[in-house]
Scaffold this active site. Structure first.
Site, PDB file in Angstrom:
ATOM      1  N   GLY B 281      23.474  39.377  48.061  1.00 51.82           N
ATOM      2  CA  GLY B 281      25.048  39.172  48.325  1.00 51.82           C
ATOM      3  C   GLY B 281      25.866  40.645  48.265  1.00 51.82           C
ATOM      4  CB  SER B 282      29.454  41.326  47.698  1.00 52.41           C
ATOM      5  OG  SER B 282      29.479  40.139  48.451  1.00 52.41           O
ATOM      6  CB  VAL B 283      25.215  43.071  44.081  1.00 49.03           C
ATOM      7  CG1 VAL B 283      24.686  44.168  43.536  1.00 49.03           C
ATOM      8  CG2 VAL B 283      25.720  42.269  43.072  1.00 49.03           C
ATOM      9  CE  LYS B 285      30.478  43.030  51.049  1.00 47.56           C
ATOM     10  NZ  LYS B 285      31.430  41.716  50.643  1.00 47.56           N
TER      11      LYS B 285
END
Lengths: 194, 574
Positions: B281-283, B285
């Site tokens: 997931g957003s990790v 980013k």
């Protein structure tokens, strides 16, 4: 002429034989001892080995965690429990003449905070920590940051001395300050005995 | 006269012969004595190392090496060692009455089955194992039976004093003391053949903190499991490696007793940190932003339109924490905007994204010394849509360890170090630059921003300038994603003004609870673990807290986040 020589030689032979036996027995004894010692060393090594394993087993962090929770009133360290020397407020000049004093009581906290912010920035030589501590009461209203508990204790204990005898030597004050900073346990003990 | 003369001459001849023989014999004896004498002088007077050599030979017997060397942690705390135990075997050719012997033995060792022992003792041959690794007390009891044919063999048994604490890193051995998993497996030769002690990079104190906090959070959020890792950003050393649920390495044999236990053991043995691959997931980013800043397609002041979800190829990309307006690059990171990230990824392009993710080591095997490893799963073909989803961590699955190592490279000044489980005594020279120092500095500020003002506020540990990024991903199933099954993670690092350690925590399927207002996202579940771990481990690791209001510390997150005066389009009404 012949007989004494024979006797001497015979005597020497007996003596040599006795010596030989003596040495042989000694060697055999020593060997027994060596074997015994070797065995003992092996046994001790094994025992040390087992004890090391047991030590490690008994020191399982999880177990220590439980034990400390049950028997001690210790908690993990928190960030706010740390302080450094640079965090101690600076002292105004020894003879406070407010107009010429470069480090007035009002500006001191700000400077202390600055010093604290710079890594390795220690108080300058003209304002030793101990003397800064003796002047602490003046700075009381504006502490730059939450002071560590032991520092506050120190100022409370030192300030009466400082006010009663202004001639108190710097060395005694320094000792007291250092004790307050590093000898955390010592100050606790004093507190308990009081 | 003649007779006498002849006699004399004959006698003389014989005497001559006798004398010659005596002389030869005497000479031989003299020579032998001479040799003995010379040797005696040589041994007693000149040969100095003679006696000591002999003494040494005797002492070597004392210095008997263990079958298998120890494994210790970075501070020398014993993690695995061998202890001598007795193993009982029988010699059926000596046993007089197998029936009586079997009954007597089972009386002493009740865990054995009588029928089994009887069958073994009745067999032909001279050697059958009856029970491995018995206690000294059991040995005494068996001896007391006084039955000939029961013998003992001293064997070394592998013992793990810390039990399950670091079991996934250490691994375990089988019955014959051969490493089957973890370091025990990968260093089997060094441990058993060369008898070299192995010093791990693991710090058991930190390991305990991470394991305890992770376990508590798993229990609290009723998660299936979790993993955690702590890395030194300047050396690539793994200080802590946790995968839960875990197991006791001493009881692995019991796992074969039933199908259910076997299944359970399989789950426990699975190393989620190095063997499990997850969409994080957003990790991701973190990497997306690092690539965008590094390639120059965006800078800290760039804006992206995040007003509407993106619709592409039948997919809709929307924001979880929707702001519905134009966002700056720092804001996209802070609010974890999928839309903004996907648009950044479009600007980066497929090729550059792929190149940088490869450079960050995400696409290949990790250098960690474990055979339990898994490589990334990435899309093939790598389309623009994949690039957009990868920007916010979907469509690519990596191990938590890979992600942590890549984050370490992003924040440590831009150099990727190979991860290792073995203590390094000097700084490694084999780092590889992956991004510039400037990009790394910007990323540090962005990560600090997330914890200060963004989705990662629960990871804050006062005084330690924590930075990090939350990640919440839905678990993939056949043909889609499960909305309720989440992988919630947080990758943090501290102190952000000069990072030393990366701390990663991940929970598998946490369920929202009242306290978290029903949320099970990374910010609610994994971030508090990182906060707890940092505030407890930092003092142990010798990191002094700083005053967060000090200018030096403020600089760590000094960033212009300002809402953009978007190019004439105005800001969405909210």
């Amino acid at each position: 002429m012949k007989r004494p020589a024979t006797l001497i030689i015979f005597g020497l032979a007996v003596f040599a034989g006795a010596m030989l036996f003596g040495v042989a027995f000694e060697v055999s004894n020593l060997e027994d001892r060596l074997t015994g010692l070797n065995k003992e060393i092996t046994r001790d090594r094994d025992a040390i080995h087992v004890l090391r394993a047991e030590w490690s087993y008994l020191n399982q962090p999880e177990r220590l965690d439980g034990l400390s929770q049950r028997h001690l009133e210790l908690r993990p360290l928190e960030g706010r429990q740390f302080s450094d020397i640079a965090a101690l407020p600076m002292r105004p000049n020894r003879v406070p003449t407010p107009t010429t004093d470069p480090v007035s009581a009002e500006t001191a906290p700000a400077i202390a905070a600055l010093v604290n912010a710079e890594p390795g920035g220690l108080p300058s030589a003209e304002t030793p920590i101990a003397t800064a501590l003796t002047a602490k009461p003046k700075l009381k209203p504006a502490a730059p940051r939450r002071p560590a508990r032991n520092v506050r204790l120190a100022s409370q204990r030192i300030s009466p001395e400082a006010t009663t005898s202004t001639a108190a030597s710097d060395k005694a004050a320094l000792d007291a300050a250092l004790r307050a900073i590093f000898g955390n346990t010592a100050s606790n003990r004093e507190g308990a005995s009081r | 006269m003649t007779e006498r003369i002849s006699f004399r001459s004959a006698q003389k001849k014989a005497l001559d012969i006798a004398r010659t023989r005596l002389l030869v014999g005497g000479a031989l004896l003299a020579a032998a004595f001479l040799v003995i004498g010379v040797r005696l002088v040589d041994v007693t007077l000149f040969s100095e190392n003679g006696p000591s050599r002999q003494a040494n030979a005797r002492n070597i017997a004392v210095e008997k090496k263990m079958d298998r060397a120890d494994i210790v942690d970075r501070n020398g705390i014993l993690l695995a060692t061998g202890l001598k135990t007795a193993s009982l075997y029988g010699d059926p050719s000596i046993i007089i009455d197998p029936k009586v012997a079997a009954r007597a033995l089972v009386g002493v060792l009740p865990e054995l089955s009588e029928a089994d022992v009887l069958q073994k003792l009745s067999s032909k041959g001279e050697f059958v194992w009856l029970k491995r690794h018995i206690t000294p007390r059991q040995k005494y009891e068996v001896n007391r039976l006084g039955i000939p044919g029961f013998e003992f063999d001293e064997e070394e048994r592998r013992v793990y004093p810390l039990g399950r604490l670091a079991v996934h890193a250490i691994g375990f051995t089988g019955d014959d003391n051969k490493g089957l998993a973890g370091i025990e497996n990968s260093f089997n030769t060094a441990l058993s053949e060369r008898s070299e002690r192995v010093t791990l990079s693991i710090d058991v104190r930190v390991q305990q903190i991470l394991r305890r906090e992770l376990a508590a959070q798993i229990k609290k959020f009723k998660a299936l499991g979790g993993s955690g890792v702590i890395l030194d950003v300047h050396t690539g050393e793994v200080l802590s490696l946790v995968s839960l649920p875990d197991f006791d390495p001493h009881t692995i044999k019991q796992a074969s007793r039933s199908e259910k236990l076997k299944e359970e053991f399989k789950n426990q043995q699975f190393n989620r940190t190095t063997l499990g691959v997850y969409e994080l997931g957003s990790v991701f980013k973190i990497f997306n932003h690092a690539i965008a800043l590094e390639t120059g397609v965006a800078n800290m002041a760039s804006n992206y339109d995040a007003r509407k979800p993106i619709r592409s190829h039948g997919f809709t990309i929307s924001d979880f924490h929707a702001e519905n307006r134009w966002l700056t690059v720092p804001e996209i990171f802070m609010h974890s905007s999928n839309i903004g990230s996907a648009k950044m990824a479009l600007d980066i392009g497929v090729a550059a994204q792929r190149k940088f993710l490869t450079d960050l080591g995400l696409m290949r095997r990790s250098s960690i010394e474990l055979s339990e490893q898994q490589q990334a799963i990435f899309p093939a073909p790598w389309t623009e849509l994949s690039a957009m989803t990868i920007a916010y961590g979907h469509g690519i699955a990596v191990t938590p360890l890979h992600a942590a190592a890549a984050v370490a490279a992003v924040i440590n000044g831009g150099i990727l170090y190979p991860t290792t489980l073995i203590r390094r005594d000097e700084l490694p020279a084999n780092g590889k630059r992956v991004i510039s120092a400037q990009t790394s500095a910007d990323m540090r500020k962005l990560l600090r921003l997330v914890v200060e003002n963004g989705t990662g506020r629960n990871a804050e540990a006062p005084g330690y300038l924590v930075g990090g990024k939350t990640g919440t991903a839905e678990k993939p199933t056949a043909g889609g994603y499960k909305r309720k099954a989440l992988i919630s993670s947080f990758i943090g690092a501290f102190p952000m003004n000069a990072p030393r350690y990366v701390v990663m925590a991940q929970l598998d399927e946490p369920k929202g609870i009242k306290e978290s207002y029903g949320y099970a996202t990374g910010g609610w579940t994994a971030a508090p673990v990182v906060s707890q771990v940092i505030s407890q481990a930092a003092p142990l690791l010798g990191i002094a807290p700083v005053d967060e209001t000090a200018p030096n510390a403020r600089r760590a997150s000094a960033i212009k986040v300002a809402t953009p005066r978007a190019r004439g389009q105005g800001i969405a009404t909210n």
